[in-house]
Design an enzyme around this catalytic site. Structure first.
Site, PDB file in Angstrom:
ATOM      1  N   TYR A  27      -0.029  -8.970  -2.790  1.00  0.00           N
ATOM      2  CA  TYR A  27       0.379  -7.672  -2.372  1.00  0.00           C
ATOM      3  C   TYR A  27       1.911  -7.517  -2.331  1.00  0.00           C
ATOM      4  CZ  TYR A  27      -3.844  -5.894  -0.101  1.00  0.00           C
ATOM      5  OH  TYR A  27      -5.073  -5.587  -0.036  1.00  0.00           O
ATOM      6  N   ASN A  72       0.901  -1.116  -0.012  1.00  0.00           N
ATOM      7  CA  ASN A  72      -0.052   0.020  -0.154  1.00  0.00           C
ATOM      8  C   ASN A  72       0.866   1.187   0.071  1.00  0.00           C
ATOM      9  OD1 ASN A  72      -2.430  -1.431   0.049  1.00  0.00           O
ATOM     10  ND2 ASN A  72      -2.602  -1.344   2.333  1.00  0.00           N
ATOM     11  N   HIS A 114      -1.410  -6.929   5.805  1.00  0.00           N
ATOM     12  CA  HIS A 114      -2.411  -7.079   6.616  1.00  0.00           C
ATOM     13  C   HIS A 114      -2.109  -7.732   7.846  1.00  0.00           C
ATOM     14  CE1 HIS A 114      -5.376  -6.663   2.839  1.00  0.00           C
ATOM     15  NE2 HIS A 114      -4.776  -5.571   3.164  1.00  0.00           N
TER      16      HIS A 114
END
Length: 802
Positions: free
Chosen positions: A273, A214, A264
């Site tokens: 990811y 992210n 996460h």
């Protein structure tokens, strides 16, 4: 008084006027040239260079891009609350969070569709290249979405990801490709909107949704915003905000020194990811290379090292193993994906390969050479889903992979060896002709991840799921609609209660974790002993599971299998996907069994079984197992609410131990032999001296294979098994070769407490050892004291046998 000019008139006029550059440094044109250079670099990165648009596979991809753009253009109908009728994004105080998430997702997809139309305008060979009417339609769509939804005065709703990553990435890519036609007013509006939703504070701290992949995505937004708005401060911020991604972490999100990648907090995620992070960093490194904002932080070496430490171990023949792809395994074909491109392990692997190829531009000459050899080998071996025609890759990615294919590197073979990843409770075993991977769960790592309505039934995928693939067979085992059709209560390798579970059981985003610590193992890099103390998800199930990874086999033991849920408990030897029409011969103790669908049997006293084209299974001493052939029908939408709901059917051969209702300390033992013939399987079953099961109890599990010099013991509690004693819970693996042996010890509890291991075998000297290993005695027996630390690492000593 003359009427006020319309917004359209103002923007068209602005498009012909010099661009306002208030965000740029005051000292002039050479600074502007630097931004323009970056913009053109990004254009090349996302569109590709060095390919012939009339040659395949580019010609077909470009034609398909043009056809898709025509369809999108024909169906685009700007109206209040939507740009396409099937994607309403208005948010009139939705009744549920799910509705709000749908609205924000539809807005994100609307921007994605505009980006696709823009690519058709900018790419050669689409049939719409340079089409001014298409360009005007895109600008109309951009203005519509800006005015109604994505602007500096709008509050976000639904999923944060769309507002801070998905939408601005699509918007800024469009701005790069249409920059000369935007005009100053649009640039100002778009940059203001991005600043509103992605302020500098989004990367102020390395926490929450601003970590790992992210964070890289957010930095991409900030960098492109700096390029489009000619803002040096944004580019500097984007570069500097990458630095927290680089250092190894010891828990939670990011890269771990053992090669684990977590997102996460609790989810192994190298294949999804992690792939996004790798791809994003490869793009940003390439964009900023040679500029005033080049990424020079020495920590970037961790990213370069991760190619071989964290990504390559999970690629086999080009596929990315599902055990490190989290909820992405459930995606299939998404409803809003107008390209109809599905996701699977093969296509995720292709994306990682493309990221590695691009990252090579920022690597050393030696690293680049090694990586290109690996990529070229994967390309050569991916027979199930050829890489250079991959539907998941765009023209730019394919062009970069084709350049590797055409390069001078020699294809690297699949490596042979064993890798443990204690940071994410995973193991990968590679032998000539096959590979296997193991997924476990602990209080550190989730059973499975669900969220946003995705991956709703992978409840037991962390309960010892054992994946395996052959070098030239069965590479489509999990690619071929496995997840929507497999019985989710019978995943291969797992032990599970048949207690009914609800969709998303245990909570979302990795919340479902067992309260156990003993998960891990010991390896010398070739063989391994691995164990998992299992507590069932939402059940009373307890089990001790061990795997001993060897030369041509995996020895699997289970003990202490106990439950009080009023339901049955099963340990699944195998659940092979035989495809839509597969009829594979199944033999038990030399006797062929039925190939008819619906056939089932209880195999009493079975010593071995063989599934043609797949593997052999040996049951030491004989066992009672159940077998079933069945066709199972399911839809991706059953396990993912955002997926297309077309039903699919696949045939399965399932083999399992039925421990009965509420078993008390049940056990199992079997040997998996991937790729073995029936003759090889029969011979192994007949060779009663090949394997000795030293222990299979609730306290210890261990085996010895004399022909390999292998002894492996998982001590759930301290004690003695055969010639090995451990003072505390430990995993111990010993491998003798000639007059030397390696002794490997792990403390899976990760409490840092010292472990003493004694091997009652004459040892004349310890020839090498790690700093955490202390030699207590040699001679008639070897005693070592190990300080195991808290990370589940393996501690090794090499000894001279007496």
């Amino acid at each position: 008084m003359p009427p006020s000019p319309s917004r359209r008139t103002v923007l068209l006029a602005a498009a012909t006027a010099p661009l306002a550059l208030s965000a740029a440094p005051a000292h002039a044109a050479d600074a502007y040239d630097a931004y323009d250079t970056l913009r053109l670099t990004w254009r090349d990165l996302i569109l590709g260079t060095g390919f012939t648009p009339t040659a395949e596979p580019y010609a077909s991809k470009l034609a398909a891009l043009g056809a898709s753009a025509r369809d999108l253009r024909a169906t685009m109908a700007p109206t209040s609350g939507s740009l396409w009728p099937d994607l309403p994004y208005a948010d009139p105080e939705p009744d549920t969070d799910a509705e709000s998430y749908t609205y924000s997702g539809n807005l994100g997809t609307s921007f994605d569709r505009l980006r696709r139309m823009t690519e058709a305008y900018a790419q050669p060979g689409t049939g719409l290249t340079g089409d001014t009417a298409l360009r005007a339609d895109v600008l109309t769509g951009l203005d519509h979405l800006h005015d109604q939804a994505y602007n500096a005065s709008r509050a976000r709703y639904g999923n944060w990801y769309h507002w801070q990553i998905g939408i601005p990435q699509a918007l800024l890519d469009i701005d790069v490709l249409l920059y000369d036609h935007l005009g100053a007013a649009r640039v100002a509006e778009h940059t203001a909107a991005v600043d509103h939703f992605v302020p500098d504070s989004a990367v102020a701290t390395y926490t929450g949704t601003s970590t790992g992949a992210n964070r890289v995505d957010l930095c991409r937004v900030l960098a492109l915003r700096g390029v489009i708005g000619k803002a040096a401060a944004k580019l500097q911020l984007a570069r500097d905000a990458l630095s927290p991604v680089f250092p190894y972490v010891t828990k939670g999100d990011g890269l771990h020194a053992d090669g684990s990648f977590i997102q996460h907090t609790y989810v192994p995620y190298a294949g999804s990811y992690g792939a996004v992070m790798l791809g994003g960093l490869s793009l940003l490194f390439a964009l900023l290379k040679g500029s005033a904002w080049e990424v020079t932080d020495s920590g970037r070496q961790v990213v370069l090292d991760s190619v071989e430490k964290a990504y390559a171990p999970f690629l086999f023949n080009g596929l990315a193993m599902d055990g490190v792809s989290g909820r992405a395994v459930s995606r299939g074909v998404q409803k809003a994906d107008t390209r109809g491109i599905r996701q699977d392990d093969q296509l995720r692997g292709h994306g990682i390969m493309a990221g590695i190829a691009l990252l090579g531009r920022s690597a050393s000459t030696a690293e680049k050479a090694r990586w290109e050899a690996m990529v070229k080998g994967w390309i050569a071996r991916d027979y199930f889903s050829p890489v250079l025609t991959s539907p998941a890759l765009g023209v730019a990615q394919l062009a970069r992979l084709q350049a590797v294919q055409d390069g001078a590197a020699s294809p690297a073979p699949e490596p042979v060896g064993h890798r443990l990843f204690p940071g994410m409770d995973r193991a990968v075993h590679r032998r000539p002709g096959w590979a296997a991977a193991l997924s476990m769960a602990s209080n550190r790592i989730t059973y499975y991840e669900n969220g946003n309505g995705e991956n709703l039934r992978a409840w037991h995928s962390g309960s010892g799921m054992l994946y395996w693939w052959g070098a030239a067979f069965a590479n489509g085992q999990y690619s071929d609609d496995f997840w929507p059709t497999v019985d989710p209560g019978r995943l291969p390798g797992t032990t599970a209660s048949r207690t009914p579970l609800t969709d998303g059981e245990g909570g979302a985003w990795g919340a479902a974790r067992p309260d156990v610590r003993w998960v891990g193992g010991a390896t010398d890099g070739t063989y391994a002993a691995v164990g998992q103390y299992l507590k069932g998800l939402s059940s009373t199930l307890l089990a001790k599971k061990s795997w001993f990874f060897l030369d041509d086999a995996v020895v699997c033991l289970g003990a202490g299998i106990h439950g009080r849920d009023g339901t049955g408990v099963e340990s699944v030897v195998e659940n092979r996907n035989l495809g839509a029409n597969g009829v594979h011969a199944f033999t038990v103790d030399g006797s062929a069994r039925s190939t008819a669908l619906g056939w089932s049997a209880t195999l009493t006293g079975a010593r071995w079984a063989h599934l043609a084209g797949h593997a052999g299974y040996v049951f030491p001493g004989g066992a009672t197992v159940k077998a079933l052939r069945q066709a199972r029908t399911g839809a991706w939408s059953d396990i993912n609410k955002g997926a297309v709901s077309t039903p699919v059917t696949r045939r399965y051969l399932t083999l399992w131990f039925d421990h009965g209702t509420d078993p008390t300390w049940a056990t199992y033992a079997y040997v998996l032999m991937p790729g073995a013939t029936a003759a090889q399987t029969s011979a192994r079953a007949a060779d009663t001296g090949w394997l000795t099961v030293l222990a299979n109890t609730n306290d210890q599990q261990g085996v010895r294979v004399p022909s390999l010099g292998f002894t492996g013991v998982n001590f759930w509690f301290g004690g003695t098994v055969g010639a090995v004693t451990a003072s505390a819970p430990a995993s111990v693996m010993i491998r003798e070769s000639g007059d030397t042996a390696s002794v490997c010890v792990c403390g899976p509890l990760r409490d840092g407490a010292a472990i003493e291991v004694t091997w009652r075998r004459p040892v004349s000297a310890v020839t090498s050892k790690g700093p955490s290993v202390q030699v207590i005695s040699t001679g008639s027996a070897l005693t070592l004291r190990v300080a195991p630390g808290t990370l589940g690492a393996v501690h090794k000593a090499v000894v001279q046998l007496g």
